[in-house]
Design a protein around this motif. Sequence first.
Motif, PDB file in Angstrom:
ATOM      1  N   SER A  97       0.795  -1.008  -0.080  1.00 44.70           N
ATOM      2  CA  SER A  97      -0.012  -0.139   0.144  1.00 44.70           C
ATOM      3  C   SER A  97       0.780   1.181   0.119  1.00 44.70           C
ATOM      4  O   SER A  97       1.853   1.338   0.736  1.00 44.70           O
ATOM      5  CB  SER A  97      -0.791   0.086   1.236  1.00 44.70           C
ATOM      6  OG  SER A  97      -0.202   0.140   2.352  1.00 44.70           O
ATOM      7  N   LEU A  98       0.663   2.068  -1.038  1.00 50.67           N
ATOM      8  CA  LEU A  98       1.448   3.307  -0.904  1.00 50.67           C
ATOM      9  C   LEU A  98       0.276   4.351  -0.940  1.00 50.67           C
ATOM     10  O   LEU A  98      -0.289   4.431  -1.867  1.00 50.67           O
ATOM     11  CB  LEU A  98       2.255   3.387  -2.303  1.00 50.67           C
ATOM     12  CG  LEU A  98       2.937   4.718  -2.831  1.00 50.67           C
ATOM     13  CD1 LEU A  98       4.213   4.567  -1.771  1.00 50.67           C
ATOM     14  CD2 LEU A  98       3.580   4.495  -4.192  1.00 50.67           C
ATOM     15  N   LYS A  99       0.695   5.251  -0.111  1.00 45.73           N
ATOM     16  CA  LYS A  99      -0.298   6.445   0.320  1.00 45.73           C
ATOM     17  C   LYS A  99       0.001   7.524  -0.759  1.00 45.73           C
ATOM     18  O   LYS A  99       0.981   7.848  -1.310  1.00 45.73           O
ATOM     19  CB  LYS A  99      -0.291   7.035   1.551  1.00 45.73           C
ATOM     20  CG  LYS A  99      -0.966   5.931   2.729  1.00 45.73           C
ATOM     21  CD  LYS A  99      -0.801   6.414   3.965  1.00 45.73           C
ATOM     22  CE  LYS A  99      -1.473   5.622   4.975  1.00 45.73           C
ATOM     23  NZ  LYS A  99      -1.489   6.242   6.244  1.00 45.73           N
ATOM     24  N   ASN A 100      -1.214   8.361  -1.068  1.00 47.89           N
ATOM     25  CA  ASN A 100      -1.035   9.241  -2.413  1.00 47.89           C
ATOM     26  C   ASN A 100      -0.630  10.698  -1.579  1.00 47.89           C
ATOM     27  O   ASN A 100      -1.315  11.576  -1.758  1.00 47.89           O
ATOM     28  CB  ASN A 100      -2.175   9.386  -3.012  1.00 47.89           C
ATOM     29  CG  ASN A 100      -2.111  10.284  -4.391  1.00 47.89           C
ATOM     30  OD1 ASN A 100      -0.749  10.679  -4.504  1.00 47.89           O
ATOM     31  ND2 ASN A 100      -2.939  10.517  -4.957  1.00 47.89           N
ATOM     32  N   ILE A 101       0.663  10.765  -0.685  1.00 46.11           N
ATOM     33  CA  ILE A 101       1.002  11.913  -0.149  1.00 46.11           C
ATOM     34  C   ILE A 101       2.483  11.691  -0.390  1.00 46.11           C
ATOM     35  O   ILE A 101       3.337  10.703  -0.038  1.00 46.11           O
ATOM     36  CB  ILE A 101       0.518  11.740   1.295  1.00 46.11           C
ATOM     37  CG1 ILE A 101      -0.842  11.529   1.771  1.00 46.11           C
ATOM     38  CG2 ILE A 101       1.294  13.028   2.110  1.00 46.11           C
ATOM     39  CD1 ILE A 101      -1.094  11.495   3.147  1.00 46.11           C
ATOM     40  N   TYR A 102       2.970  12.960  -1.114  1.00 41.14           N
ATOM     41  CA  TYR A 102       4.126  12.974  -1.425  1.00 41.14           C
ATOM     42  C   TYR A 102       4.584  14.596  -0.877  1.00 41.14           C
ATOM     43  O   TYR A 102       3.914  15.503  -0.965  1.00 41.14           O
ATOM     44  CB  TYR A 102       4.513  13.273  -2.881  1.00 41.14           C
ATOM     45  CG  TYR A 102       4.230  11.776  -3.552  1.00 41.14           C
ATOM     46  CD1 TYR A 102       5.391  11.256  -4.010  1.00 41.14           C
ATOM     47  CD2 TYR A 102       3.142  11.179  -3.863  1.00 41.14           C
ATOM     48  CE1 TYR A 102       5.365  10.003  -4.412  1.00 41.14           C
ATOM     49  CE2 TYR A 102       2.811   9.874  -4.540  1.00 41.14           C
ATOM     50  CZ  TYR A 102       3.984   9.439  -4.617  1.00 41.14           C
ATOM     51  OH  TYR A 102       4.070   8.212  -5.367  1.00 41.14           O
ATOM     52  N   HIS A 103       5.790  14.382  -0.065  1.00 36.50           N
ATOM     53  CA  HIS A 103       6.488  15.915   0.497  1.00 36.50           C
ATOM     54  C   HIS A 103       7.582  16.518  -0.394  1.00 36.50           C
ATOM     55  O   HIS A 103       8.346  15.577  -0.964  1.00 36.50           O
ATOM     56  CB  HIS A 103       7.062  15.457   1.744  1.00 36.50           C
ATOM     57  CG  HIS A 103       6.176  15.080   2.776  1.00 36.50           C
ATOM     58  ND1 HIS A 103       5.376  15.911   3.472  1.00 36.50           N
ATOM     59  CD2 HIS A 103       5.547  13.899   3.033  1.00 36.50           C
ATOM     60  CE1 HIS A 103       4.576  15.265   4.375  1.00 36.50           C
ATOM     61  NE2 HIS A 103       4.735  13.913   4.162  1.00 36.50           N
ATOM     62  N   LEU A 104       7.535  17.666  -0.786  1.00 38.99           N
ATOM     63  CA  LEU A 104       8.472  18.332  -1.459  1.00 38.99           C
ATOM     64  C   LEU A 104       9.846  18.472  -0.720  1.00 38.99           C
ATOM     65  O   LEU A 104       9.786  19.123   0.265  1.00 38.99           O
ATOM     66  CB  LEU A 104       7.864  19.644  -2.085  1.00 38.99           C
ATOM     67  CG  LEU A 104       8.918  20.380  -2.778  1.00 38.99           C
ATOM     68  CD1 LEU A 104       9.175  19.854  -4.313  1.00 38.99           C
ATOM     69  CD2 LEU A 104       8.136  21.822  -3.066  1.00 38.99           C
ATOM     70  N   ARG A 105      10.915  17.884  -1.347  1.00 36.68           N
ATOM     71  CA  ARG A 105      12.287  18.205  -0.667  1.00 36.68           C
ATOM     72  C   ARG A 105      13.057  18.860  -1.784  1.00 36.68           C
ATOM     73  O   ARG A 105      13.008  18.665  -3.158  1.00 36.68           O
ATOM     74  CB  ARG A 105      12.747  16.930  -0.239  1.00 36.68           C
ATOM     75  CG  ARG A 105      11.973  16.139   0.646  1.00 36.68           C
ATOM     76  CD  ARG A 105      12.130  16.858   2.260  1.00 36.68           C
ATOM     77  NE  ARG A 105      11.441  15.930   3.054  1.00 36.68           N
ATOM     78  CZ  ARG A 105      10.294  16.438   3.687  1.00 36.68           C
ATOM     79  NH1 ARG A 105       9.735  17.496   3.353  1.00 36.68           N
ATOM     80  NH2 ARG A 105       9.656  15.816   4.780  1.00 36.68           N
ATOM     81  N   ARG A 106      14.029  19.633  -1.516  1.00 34.53           N
ATOM     82  CA  ARG A 106      14.753  20.112  -2.161  1.00 34.53           C
ATOM     83  C   ARG A 106      16.302  19.565  -2.244  1.00 34.53           C
ATOM     84  O   ARG A 106      16.841  19.131  -0.997  1.00 34.53           O
ATOM     85  CB  ARG A 106      15.272  21.653  -1.934  1.00 34.53           C
ATOM     86  CG  ARG A 106      13.690  22.387  -1.960  1.00 34.53           C
ATOM     87  CD  ARG A 106      13.376  22.911  -3.425  1.00 34.53           C
ATOM     88  NE  ARG A 106      12.245  23.783  -3.276  1.00 34.53           N
ATOM     89  CZ  ARG A 106      11.383  23.923  -4.009  1.00 34.53           C
ATOM     90  NH1 ARG A 106      11.571  23.195  -5.179  1.00 34.53           N
ATOM     91  NH2 ARG A 106      10.464  24.722  -4.129  1.00 34.53           N
ATOM     92  N   VAL A 107      16.955  19.399  -3.330  1.00 32.19           N
ATOM     93  CA  VAL A 107      18.458  18.905  -3.171  1.00 32.19           C
ATOM     94  C   VAL A 107      19.538  19.800  -3.725  1.00 32.19           C
ATOM     95  O   VAL A 107      19.099  20.910  -4.293  1.00 32.19           O
ATOM     96  CB  VAL A 107      18.660  17.371  -3.961  1.00 32.19           C
ATOM     97  CG1 VAL A 107      17.772  16.362  -3.131  1.00 32.19           C
ATOM     98  CG2 VAL A 107      18.467  17.676  -5.295  1.00 32.19           C
ATOM     99  N   ILE A 117       8.798  12.932  -2.457  1.00 29.29           N
ATOM    100  CA  ILE A 117       8.902  11.740  -1.694  1.00 29.29           C
ATOM    101  C   ILE A 117       7.956  11.103  -0.973  1.00 29.29           C
ATOM    102  O   ILE A 117       7.411  12.171  -0.172  1.00 29.29           O
ATOM    103  CB  ILE A 117      10.387  11.788  -0.834  1.00 29.29           C
ATOM    104  CG1 ILE A 117      10.945  10.382  -0.316  1.00 29.29           C
ATOM    105  CG2 ILE A 117      10.307  12.838   0.213  1.00 29.29           C
ATOM    106  CD1 ILE A 117      12.238  10.485   0.194  1.00 29.29           C
ATOM    107  N   THR A 118       7.614  10.168  -0.671  1.00 26.51           N
ATOM    108  CA  THR A 118       6.516   9.632   0.281  1.00 26.51           C
ATOM    109  C   THR A 118       7.087   9.522   1.898  1.00 26.51           C
ATOM    110  O   THR A 118       8.430   9.730   1.951  1.00 26.51           O
ATOM    111  CB  THR A 118       6.168   8.041  -0.029  1.00 26.51           C
ATOM    112  OG1 THR A 118       7.085   7.442  -0.050  1.00 26.51           O
ATOM    113  CG2 THR A 118       5.453   7.922  -1.516  1.00 26.51           C
ATOM    114  N   PRO A 119       6.410   9.879   2.689  1.00 25.42           N
ATOM    115  CA  PRO A 119       6.742   9.853   4.185  1.00 25.42           C
ATOM    116  C   PRO A 119       7.452   8.533   4.539  1.00 25.42           C
ATOM    117  O   PRO A 119       8.272   8.852   5.487  1.00 25.42           O
ATOM    118  CB  PRO A 119       5.309  10.188   4.937  1.00 25.42           C
ATOM    119  CG  PRO A 119       4.322  10.413   4.097  1.00 25.42           C
ATOM    120  CD  PRO A 119       4.676  10.162   2.649  1.00 25.42           C
ATOM    121  N   ASP A 120       7.257   7.542   4.003  1.00 26.60           N
ATOM    122  CA  ASP A 120       7.873   6.194   4.349  1.00 26.60           C
ATOM    123  C   ASP A 120       9.101   5.982   3.655  1.00 26.60           C
ATOM    124  O   ASP A 120       9.717   4.772   3.691  1.00 26.60           O
ATOM    125  CB  ASP A 120       6.873   5.019   4.532  1.00 26.60           C
ATOM    126  CG  ASP A 120       6.276   4.940   2.894  1.00 26.60           C
ATOM    127  OD1 ASP A 120       6.567   5.603   2.174  1.00 26.60           O
ATOM    128  OD2 ASP A 120       5.385   3.678   2.909  1.00 26.60           O
TER     129      ASP A 120
END
Length: 189
Positions: free
Chosen positions: A2-12, A32-35
């Motif tokens: 199960s992959l939740k449809n929540i993605y966090h924005l990160r900068r590299v 990126i997903t929280p997990d």
Amino acid sequence: MSLKNIYHLRRVADTSSKACLICYKPSTSVLITPDNKDFFYVCPAHLQDRHFCSPIINAEAEAARRKEEEMAKEIEQVKKEYEEKQKRKKERAAKDDKEKKDDKDKSKEDSKDKKDAESKDDEKDRDDKIDSIRKAGESKADASPRVFALHKNFYQMRIDRLRNIEMAKRNQDRMKNPALFPSVPNRGL
């Protein structure tokens, strides 16, 4: 899986930029997903596209942003009031200077120097406080959303990709297992 449809924005860092999932241009933004099971690079312009993803708005963060805006307005108002007080003070000092000019020229210069030094100290303190508040606000002032939900087609693509990777790993493990293949037939002697 199960992959939740929540993605966090990160900068590299700029040196770590990779191709965007959609347009293949170098990008430093990562969803990126929280997990940490799934991530991909995407251009900031695509994050604004309503057909790609939609922001998940956090009510607490929105309230904090509004509070910061109100604080900035209040700071500007206090700054204006302070400047008005300083103008009035200078006008009063100029008026007093004209009256006392005949009386004590030397003592007036000393008191004026003291007043100027005090007003400069007050201005410096005020400017320092405003600068520290602005710096704190600038670090938090990234008003763009930080959490996104992909639209169903792109989300399904990500799920399919992860499922294919998992199937490929299973197939590799099966190929390494010698019990999977049939044995050589024995001739009955």
